[in-house]
Scaffold this active site. Sequence first.
Site, PDB file in Angstrom:
ATOM      1  N   TYR A 154      15.971  52.658  68.012  1.00  0.00           N
ATOM      2  CA  TYR A 154      15.408  53.549  68.852  1.00  0.00           C
ATOM      3  C   TYR A 154      15.396  55.176  68.180  1.00  0.00           C
ATOM      4  O   TYR A 154      14.151  55.653  68.495  1.00  0.00           O
ATOM      5  CB  TYR A 154      16.573  54.062  70.008  1.00  0.00           C
ATOM      6  CG  TYR A 154      16.326  54.828  71.126  1.00  0.00           C
ATOM      7  CD1 TYR A 154      15.541  54.297  72.059  1.00  0.00           C
ATOM      8  CD2 TYR A 154      16.651  56.060  71.286  1.00  0.00           C
ATOM      9  CE1 TYR A 154      15.301  55.040  73.196  1.00  0.00           C
ATOM     10  CE2 TYR A 154      16.334  56.803  72.527  1.00  0.00           C
ATOM     11  CZ  TYR A 154      15.439  56.340  73.429  1.00  0.00           C
ATOM     12  OH  TYR A 154      15.214  57.098  74.445  1.00  0.00           O
ATOM     13  N   LYS A 158      11.480  56.505  68.213  1.00  0.00           N
ATOM     14  CA  LYS A 158      11.204  57.987  68.776  1.00  0.00           C
ATOM     15  C   LYS A 158      10.712  58.764  68.040  1.00  0.00           C
ATOM     16  O   LYS A 158       9.814  59.720  67.972  1.00  0.00           O
ATOM     17  CB  LYS A 158      12.537  58.381  69.793  1.00  0.00           C
ATOM     18  CG  LYS A 158      12.951  57.690  70.865  1.00  0.00           C
ATOM     19  CD  LYS A 158      11.656  57.612  71.867  1.00  0.00           C
ATOM     20  CE  LYS A 158      12.307  56.991  73.198  1.00  0.00           C
ATOM     21  NZ  LYS A 158      10.880  56.798  74.319  1.00  0.00           N
TER      22      LYS A 158
HETATM   23  N1  LIG Z   1      16.779  59.133  80.507  1.00  0.00           N
HETATM   24  C1  LIG Z   1      16.984  60.071  79.300  1.00  0.00           C
HETATM   25  O1  LIG Z   1      17.935  60.835  79.438  1.00  0.00           O
HETATM   26  C2  LIG Z   1      16.136  59.815  78.304  1.00  0.00           C
HETATM   27  C3  LIG Z   1      16.302  60.463  77.064  1.00  0.00           C
HETATM   28  C4  LIG Z   1      15.367  60.642  75.787  1.00  0.00           C
HETATM   29  C5  LIG Z   1      14.184  59.463  76.082  1.00  0.00           C
HETATM   30  N2  LIG Z   1      14.086  58.954  77.224  1.00  0.00           N
HETATM   31  C6  LIG Z   1      12.988  58.476  77.321  1.00  0.00           C
HETATM   32  O2  LIG Z   1      12.180  58.196  78.410  1.00  0.00           O
HETATM   33  C7  LIG Z   1      11.512  57.093  78.893  1.00  0.00           C
HETATM   34  C8  LIG Z   1      11.769  56.843  80.298  1.00  0.00           C
HETATM   35  O3  LIG Z   1      13.249  56.481  80.286  1.00  0.00           O
HETATM   36  P1  LIG Z   1      14.254  56.306  81.748  1.00  0.00           P
HETATM   37  O4  LIG Z   1      15.403  57.108  81.419  1.00  0.00           O
HETATM   38  O5  LIG Z   1      13.381  56.682  82.905  1.00  0.00           O
HETATM   39  O6  LIG Z   1      14.486  54.850  81.473  1.00  0.00           O
HETATM   40  P2  LIG Z   1      14.716  53.599  82.675  1.00  0.00           P
HETATM   41  O7  LIG Z   1      15.224  52.460  81.918  1.00  0.00           O
HETATM   42  O8  LIG Z   1      15.052  54.051  83.738  1.00  0.00           O
HETATM   43  O9  LIG Z   1      13.047  53.063  82.780  1.00  0.00           O
HETATM   44  C9  LIG Z   1      12.150  52.545  81.736  1.00  0.00           C
HETATM   45  C10 LIG Z   1      11.157  51.689  82.383  1.00  0.00           C
HETATM   46  O10 LIG Z   1      10.314  51.130  81.364  1.00  0.00           O
HETATM   47  C11 LIG Z   1      10.066  49.685  81.506  1.00  0.00           C
HETATM   48  N3  LIG Z   1       9.756  48.895  80.501  1.00  0.00           N
HETATM   49  C12 LIG Z   1      10.640  48.571  79.502  1.00  0.00           C
HETATM   50  N4  LIG Z   1      10.036  47.729  78.697  1.00  0.00           N
HETATM   51  C13 LIG Z   1       8.709  47.719  79.271  1.00  0.00           C
HETATM   52  C14 LIG Z   1       7.619  47.123  78.542  1.00  0.00           C
HETATM   53  N5  LIG Z   1       7.742  46.192  77.555  1.00  0.00           N
HETATM   54  N6  LIG Z   1       6.408  47.307  79.105  1.00  0.00           N
HETATM   55  C15 LIG Z   1       6.408  47.888  80.324  1.00  0.00           C
HETATM   56  N7  LIG Z   1       7.374  48.618  80.922  1.00  0.00           N
HETATM   57  C16 LIG Z   1       8.385  48.253  80.204  1.00  0.00           C
HETATM   58  C17 LIG Z   1      11.199  49.476  82.501  1.00  0.00           C
HETATM   59  O11 LIG Z   1      11.121  48.244  83.328  1.00  0.00           O
HETATM   60  C18 LIG Z   1      11.643  50.574  83.199  1.00  0.00           C
HETATM   61  O12 LIG Z   1      10.958  50.611  84.366  1.00  0.00           O
HETATM   62  C19 LIG Z   1      11.668  56.017  77.888  1.00  0.00           C
HETATM   63  O13 LIG Z   1      10.741  56.072  77.193  1.00  0.00           O
HETATM   64  C20 LIG Z   1      13.088  56.626  77.374  1.00  0.00           C
HETATM   65  O14 LIG Z   1      13.439  56.208  75.835  1.00  0.00           O
HETATM   66  C21 LIG Z   1      14.955  59.028  78.340  1.00  0.00           C
END
Ligand SMILES: NC(=O)c1ccc[n+]([C@@H]2O[C@H](COP(=O)([O-])OP(=O)(O)OC[C@H]3O[C@@H](n4cnc5c(N)ncnc54)[C@H](O)[C@@H]3O)[C@@H](O)[C@H]2O)c1
Length: 248
Positions: A154, A158
């Site tokens: 990851y 990122k």
């Molecule tokens: N939540 C956090 O604190 C956090 C922190 C840093 C980065 N992020 C990044 O923010 C973004 C959203 O995160 P989140 O917390 O909402 O996660 P989440 O797991 O709630 O949502 C992620 C979404 O991506 C979709 N997904 C996964 N693989 C996929 C694919 N191959 N094709 C299409 N869709 C796909 C999933 O079905 C899901 O709906 C991500 O890129 C995550 O890495 C989140």
Amino acid sequence: MLLKDKVAVVTGAAQGIGRSVAELYAREGARVAVVDVKTDDAEKVAAGIREAGGQAMAVTCDVSDRAAVDEAAAAVKAAYGPIDVLVNNAGVTRPAMLHKMTQEEWDVVMGVHLHGSFYWLQAVVHDMIERQRGWIIFSSSSTAQNGSIGQINYAAAKSGMLGMVRTAARELGRYNILVNAVAPAAATEMTLKIRTDPRFADGVKRLPLRRHAEPEEIAPTFLYLASDAASYVTGQVISVDGGGMMVR
Ligand SMILES: NC(=O)c1ccc[n+]([C@@H]2O[C@H](COP(=O)([O-])OP(=O)(O)OC[C@H]3O[C@@H](n4cnc5c(N)ncnc54)[C@H](O)[C@@H]3O)[C@@H](O)[C@H]2O)c1
């Protein structure tokens, strides 16, 4: 309305941050493609937006599959016209210590974050160049800067996204296409374990804001970066993390 008449693609929009971004974009007048592998959940998000008076379509797409991305982009263009805003937000984690990580765990995370973002960039960029306008936003992570135990896949993905942001910003600036990233921290399914595990409770207390964010608190930064208010902002990473980056 800040996004009136813009066509926006938000990947990973069936839940979490992506869902919140899609809903906010629609409230601000965009026609939104809710892109996700989870068909039913994406349909529900799009239906909810439409019930609230917005415009949205659900598009099933595994972003790590180039043919699926090209097909999804064509479907959005056919329905709504050329894409103005791309949010590369779909994300997954496959945590494992370096010495135990499988090839599959590595490949899945690279596939979604790096390959998926690259495929979507290539799917939208030709129209953006031709039209001399575009807003591209990535969901990165503080993990790109800090690393994270058990997340070498990851962290690499990122960090790679930030390389893509800075390179695309340099290449596309001359065409009036802006490319930025948000490094969020929010309470979502992805972070459920961290929020509920007592071993991480101290981490929250160290945050200046002393609490986790809801996805709705992250989405406005994605709105800003897709709006005309950000017309002189490119190649940047904005942390929306309650001050977390500052106190690490
Ligand atoms: N939540 C956090 O604190 C956090 C922190 C840093 C980065 N992020 C990044 O923010 C973004 C959203 O995160 P989140 O917390 O909402 O996660 P989440 O797991 O709630 O949502 C992620 C979404 O991506 C979709 N997904 C996964 N693989 C996929 C694919 N191959 N094709 C299409 N869709 C796909 C999933 O079905 C899901 O709906 C991500 O890129 C995550 O890495 C989140």
